[in-house]
Write a protein that holds these residues in place. Structure first.
Motif, PDB file in Angstrom:
ATOM      1  N   GLU A  56      56.623  67.284  74.701  1.00 24.50           N
ATOM      2  CA  GLU A  56      55.347  67.759  74.299  1.00 24.50           C
ATOM      3  C   GLU A  56      54.335  67.499  75.617  1.00 24.50           C
ATOM      4  O   GLU A  56      53.699  68.824  75.658  1.00 24.50           O
ATOM      5  CB  GLU A  56      54.681  66.870  73.079  1.00 24.50           C
ATOM      6  N   SER A  57      54.454  66.364  76.487  1.00 25.54           N
ATOM      7  CA  SER A  57      53.428  66.528  77.542  1.00 25.54           C
ATOM      8  C   SER A  57      53.896  67.524  78.311  1.00 25.54           C
ATOM      9  O   SER A  57      53.029  68.316  79.208  1.00 25.54           O
ATOM     10  CB  SER A  57      53.813  65.248  78.048  1.00 25.54           C
ATOM     11  N   LEU A  58      55.224  68.025  78.626  1.00 25.12           N
ATOM     12  CA  LEU A  58      55.605  69.023  79.540  1.00 25.12           C
ATOM     13  C   LEU A  58      55.158  70.366  79.267  1.00 25.12           C
ATOM     14  O   LEU A  58      54.743  71.059  79.804  1.00 25.12           O
ATOM     15  CB  LEU A  58      57.236  68.767  79.775  1.00 25.12           C
ATOM     16  N   GLY A  59      55.462  70.536  77.771  1.00 23.56           N
ATOM     17  CA  GLY A  59      54.793  71.774  77.131  1.00 23.56           C
ATOM     18  C   GLY A  59      53.464  72.007  77.167  1.00 23.56           C
ATOM     19  O   GLY A  59      53.070  73.131  77.246  1.00 23.56           O
ATOM     20  N   LYS A  60      52.419  70.925  77.334  1.00 27.72           N
ATOM     21  CA  LYS A  60      51.439  71.029  77.456  1.00 27.72           C
ATOM     22  C   LYS A  60      50.843  71.808  78.630  1.00 27.72           C
ATOM     23  O   LYS A  60      49.896  72.300  78.941  1.00 27.72           O
ATOM     24  CB  LYS A  60      50.564  69.692  76.908  1.00 27.72           C
ATOM     25  N   LEU A  61      51.564  71.217  79.712  1.00 29.15           N
ATOM     26  CA  LEU A  61      51.457  71.610  81.118  1.00 29.15           C
ATOM     27  C   LEU A  61      52.376  72.786  81.581  1.00 29.15           C
ATOM     28  O   LEU A  61      52.709  72.586  82.731  1.00 29.15           O
ATOM     29  CB  LEU A  61      51.397  70.229  82.031  1.00 29.15           C
ATOM     30  N   ILE A 103      68.472  68.711  86.559  1.00 34.38           N
ATOM     31  CA  ILE A 103      68.295  67.716  85.271  1.00 34.38           C
ATOM     32  C   ILE A 103      67.433  66.444  85.863  1.00 34.38           C
ATOM     33  O   ILE A 103      66.351  66.276  85.309  1.00 34.38           O
ATOM     34  CB  ILE A 103      69.543  67.076  85.030  1.00 34.38           C
ATOM     35  N   ILE A 104      67.520  66.008  87.315  1.00 34.29           N
ATOM     36  CA  ILE A 104      66.644  65.081  87.732  1.00 34.29           C
ATOM     37  C   ILE A 104      65.303  65.445  87.830  1.00 34.29           C
ATOM     38  O   ILE A 104      64.329  64.925  87.529  1.00 34.29           O
ATOM     39  CB  ILE A 104      67.309  64.752  89.084  1.00 34.29           C
ATOM     40  N   LEU A 105      65.152  66.697  88.348  1.00 31.20           N
ATOM     41  CA  LEU A 105      63.570  67.493  88.461  1.00 31.20           C
ATOM     42  C   LEU A 105      63.041  67.366  87.168  1.00 31.20           C
ATOM     43  O   LEU A 105      61.880  67.106  86.993  1.00 31.20           O
ATOM     44  CB  LEU A 105      63.803  68.783  89.327  1.00 31.20           C
ATOM     45  N   PHE A 106      63.795  67.638  86.164  1.00 27.79           N
ATOM     46  CA  PHE A 106      63.272  68.038  84.792  1.00 27.79           C
ATOM     47  C   PHE A 106      62.689  66.764  84.371  1.00 27.79           C
ATOM     48  O   PHE A 106      61.684  66.463  83.740  1.00 27.79           O
ATOM     49  CB  PHE A 106      64.210  68.480  83.715  1.00 27.79           C
ATOM     50  N   ILE A 107      63.642  65.620  84.550  1.00 27.67           N
ATOM     51  CA  ILE A 107      63.253  64.324  83.933  1.00 27.67           C
ATOM     52  C   ILE A 107      61.998  63.664  84.690  1.00 27.67           C
ATOM     53  O   ILE A 107      61.066  63.041  84.240  1.00 27.67           O
ATOM     54  CB  ILE A 107      64.345  63.193  84.190  1.00 27.67           C
ATOM     55  N   PHE A 108      61.937  64.158  86.052  1.00 30.41           N
ATOM     56  CA  PHE A 108      60.693  63.722  86.679  1.00 30.41           C
ATOM     57  C   PHE A 108      59.506  64.283  86.219  1.00 30.41           C
ATOM     58  O   PHE A 108      58.454  63.716  86.245  1.00 30.41           O
ATOM     59  CB  PHE A 108      60.933  63.644  88.093  1.00 30.41           C
ATOM     60  N   GLN A 109      59.640  65.816  85.881  1.00 27.50           N
ATOM     61  CA  GLN A 109      58.464  66.627  85.132  1.00 27.50           C
ATOM     62  C   GLN A 109      57.919  65.828  83.906  1.00 27.50           C
ATOM     63  O   GLN A 109      56.922  65.825  83.784  1.00 27.50           O
ATOM     64  CB  GLN A 109      58.926  67.953  85.207  1.00 27.50           C
ATOM     65  N   VAL A 110      59.135  65.475  83.183  1.00 26.98           N
ATOM     66  CA  VAL A 110      58.634  65.020  81.687  1.00 26.98           C
ATOM     67  C   VAL A 110      57.928  63.700  82.159  1.00 26.98           C
ATOM     68  O   VAL A 110      56.890  63.447  81.623  1.00 26.98           O
ATOM     69  CB  VAL A 110      60.044  64.595  81.259  1.00 26.98           C
ATOM     70  N   ILE A 111      58.435  62.834  82.814  1.00 22.40           N
ATOM     71  CA  ILE A 111      57.690  61.601  83.153  1.00 22.40           C
ATOM     72  C   ILE A 111      56.390  61.718  83.594  1.00 22.40           C
ATOM     73  O   ILE A 111      55.249  61.012  83.387  1.00 22.40           O
ATOM     74  CB  ILE A 111      58.572  60.471  84.070  1.00 22.40           C
ATOM     75  N   GLY A 112      56.195  62.515  84.744  1.00 29.38           N
ATOM     76  CA  GLY A 112      55.098  62.963  85.503  1.00 29.38           C
ATOM     77  C   GLY A 112      54.090  63.417  84.688  1.00 29.38           C
ATOM     78  O   GLY A 112      52.692  63.422  84.656  1.00 29.38           O
ATOM     79  N   SER A 113      54.593  64.301  83.624  1.00 28.00           N
ATOM     80  CA  SER A 113      53.597  64.983  82.762  1.00 28.00           C
ATOM     81  C   SER A 113      52.926  64.108  81.818  1.00 28.00           C
ATOM     82  O   SER A 113      51.753  64.192  81.360  1.00 28.00           O
ATOM     83  CB  SER A 113      54.208  66.159  82.012  1.00 28.00           C
ATOM     84  N   THR A 114      53.787  63.229  81.335  1.00 30.30           N
ATOM     85  CA  THR A 114      53.510  61.978  80.357  1.00 30.30           C
ATOM     86  C   THR A 114      52.298  61.354  80.833  1.00 30.30           C
ATOM     87  O   THR A 114      51.208  61.062  80.180  1.00 30.30           O
ATOM     88  CB  THR A 114      54.647  61.022  79.957  1.00 30.30           C
ATOM     89  N   PHE A 115      52.646  60.920  82.363  1.00 28.60           N
ATOM     90  CA  PHE A 115      51.667  59.976  83.000  1.00 28.60           C
ATOM     91  C   PHE A 115      50.370  60.671  83.207  1.00 28.60           C
ATOM     92  O   PHE A 115      49.304  60.295  83.164  1.00 28.60           O
ATOM     93  CB  PHE A 115      52.086  59.342  84.136  1.00 28.60           C
ATOM     94  N   TYR A 116      50.348  62.019  83.416  1.00 27.64           N
ATOM     95  CA  TYR A 116      49.261  62.761  83.931  1.00 27.64           C
ATOM     96  C   TYR A 116      48.435  62.940  82.823  1.00 27.64           C
ATOM     97  O   TYR A 116      47.095  62.783  83.058  1.00 27.64           O
ATOM     98  CB  TYR A 116      49.903  64.084  84.350  1.00 27.64           C
ATOM     99  N   LEU A 117      48.994  63.364  81.595  1.00 23.97           N
ATOM    100  CA  LEU A 117      48.167  63.414  80.425  1.00 23.97           C
ATOM    101  C   LEU A 117      47.354  62.252  79.905  1.00 23.97           C
ATOM    102  O   LEU A 117      46.480  62.278  78.987  1.00 23.97           O
ATOM    103  CB  LEU A 117      48.915  64.146  79.292  1.00 23.97           C
TER     104      LEU A 117
END
Length: 396
Positions: free
Chosen positions: A303-308, A345-359
């Motif tokens: 959800e966080s990644l989708g919002k960004l 896969i690794i890049l996507f995982i980092f984007q998921v984690i990064g988006s969660t913390f960003y929001l």
């Protein structure tokens, strides 16, 4: 005035589709937008070729239609919110699509040739003719256009057409690999903007441009119809399951027909429509999984990644061009398909984690703020103002 609760499934599905788009785009980042169709030039190992076929069947042209579907779905949600706030619907949507066109021009000019923002913005302008139509009208047009694409696919719409002679293609590929793997930024930019290997007549170019809406509009209109009837309600678990069971096997069969048609005489190539059919199945499967695991850490991450999604899409381009192009690490054509999948896969995982913390710290991504500024003509950095409907300020 009634506020409409944000649909977490729409955000999560948008985030998940961005993963598939990344994996498909890695073929372009590593081999070029034309080179990925001339993969024999790179002499892949059997393992990498297996990964290549897997991406072509399971991923390529099957996750972008999810984004296309969500583009139409989000358009209806945004229209309803604009009406609730008594704002001019078409004028706000027009500005939104104009921003997408502008970002697309900048993206394709200065970063990468695989841009989709410009095309989405142009298609959005076309959808303005449907935004106030009745849902039955939208459904009728959706069925008509799907029928046209299916008919063209049956006649050989997915058939490969040689872009140039074998000698010219070899020369082009050698030049592209040399420039993209070791050239500087300006050399790569000049090659991207000025070298076109397609030998098409003016009539063929016009026909290609004319046919593009027929490929994208069906899924966009299906998304708009789904937005009218609120298909993406996470409580509709059984519906999601039935859709996945029906459409995933059918979509895979249609996509595999591209390879079967080369081996078995009389088997039609239906891969052109297969990507959209498989995408519908993927939407159903993800909707079913989401309804079963709503509230989990990973679903909140999607959800966080989708919002960004807009910011993350551009971030993927920046990271991947830096990894593969000569002005960065220069791994163009060298990483291999299997390792590129692991990298994705690794890049996507980092984007998921990064988006969660960003929001947790900010309400919107940087490009989402730019979109808000131009669409709503409001300062997005003022703290004490009423937040607009930022659900729909995204790529799709």
């Amino acid at each position: 005035m009634t506020n409409v609760k944000r649909n977490g499934l729409v955000d999560a599905l948008r985030g998940w589709s961005l993963f598939g788009i990344l994996l498909a785009n890695l073929l372009i980042f590593q081999y070029g937008i034309f080179g990925k169709e001339e993969i024999s030039f790179f002499n892949l190992s059997s393992v990498d070729y297996g990964g290549y076929v897997t991406l072509k069947v399971l991923v390529e042209n099957s996750f972008m239609p999810i984004f296309t579907f969500l583009f139409g779905y989000s358009l209806i949600l945004m229209r309803d919110r604009l009406r609730q706030r008594e704002r001019r619907v078409k004028w706000h949507l027009f500005r939104r699509f104009l921003v997408l066109i502008g970002l697309g021009v900048l993206h394709s000019t200065f970063l990468w040739e695989g841009d989709i923002l410009f095309l989405y913005g142009m298609m959005g302008m076309l959808l303005l003719f449907f935004v106030n139509r009745k849902r039955k009208t939208i459904l009728v047009w959706c069925v008509i256009l799907f029928s046209i694409v299916t008919f063209v696919s049956y006649l050989g719409g997915g058939e490969e057409v040689p872009l140039m002679s074998e000698a010219k293609m070899t020369a082009y590929m050698n030049d592209m690999v040399n420039i993209y793997s070791s050239g500087n930024y300006q050399e790569i930019k000049n090659h991207r903007l000025n070298v076109d290997p397609m030998e098409l007549s003016v009539g063929e170019e016009i026909a290609m441009v004319f046919f593009v809406p027929f490929l994208l509009l069906p899924m966009m209109l299906l998304g708009m119809y789904a937005g009218h009837v609120r298909w993406l309600d996470s409580s509709k678990m059984k519906r999601f399951w039935y859709v996945s069971v029906l459409f995933i096997p059918l979509g895979l069969l249609l996509k595999v027909s591209f390879y079967l048609s080369k081996e078995i005489s009389g088997v039609p190539d239906m891969s052109l429509i297969g990507g959209s059919v498989l995408a519908i199945g993927y939407i159903g499967l993800f909707g079913y999984i989401y309804s079963r695991s709503q509230g989990s850490e990973w679903m909140r991450g999607f959800e966080s990644l989708g919002k960004l999604s807009l910011s993350n899409y551009i971030l993927q381009t920046i990271i991947c061009t830096t990894i593969f192009y000569g002005y960065g690490i220069g791994l163009f054509g060298k990483m291999g398909v299997v390792f590129s999948i692991l990298f994705g896969i690794i890049l996507f995982i980092f984007q998921v984690i990064g988006s969660t913390f960003y929001l947790k710290r900010f309400n919107q991504g940087p490009l989402e703020k730019v979109m808000r500024l131009f669409v709503y003509l409001e300062n997005p950095f003022r703290r004490n103002q009423k937040r607009p409907m930022n659900d729909e300020i995204k790529v799709s």
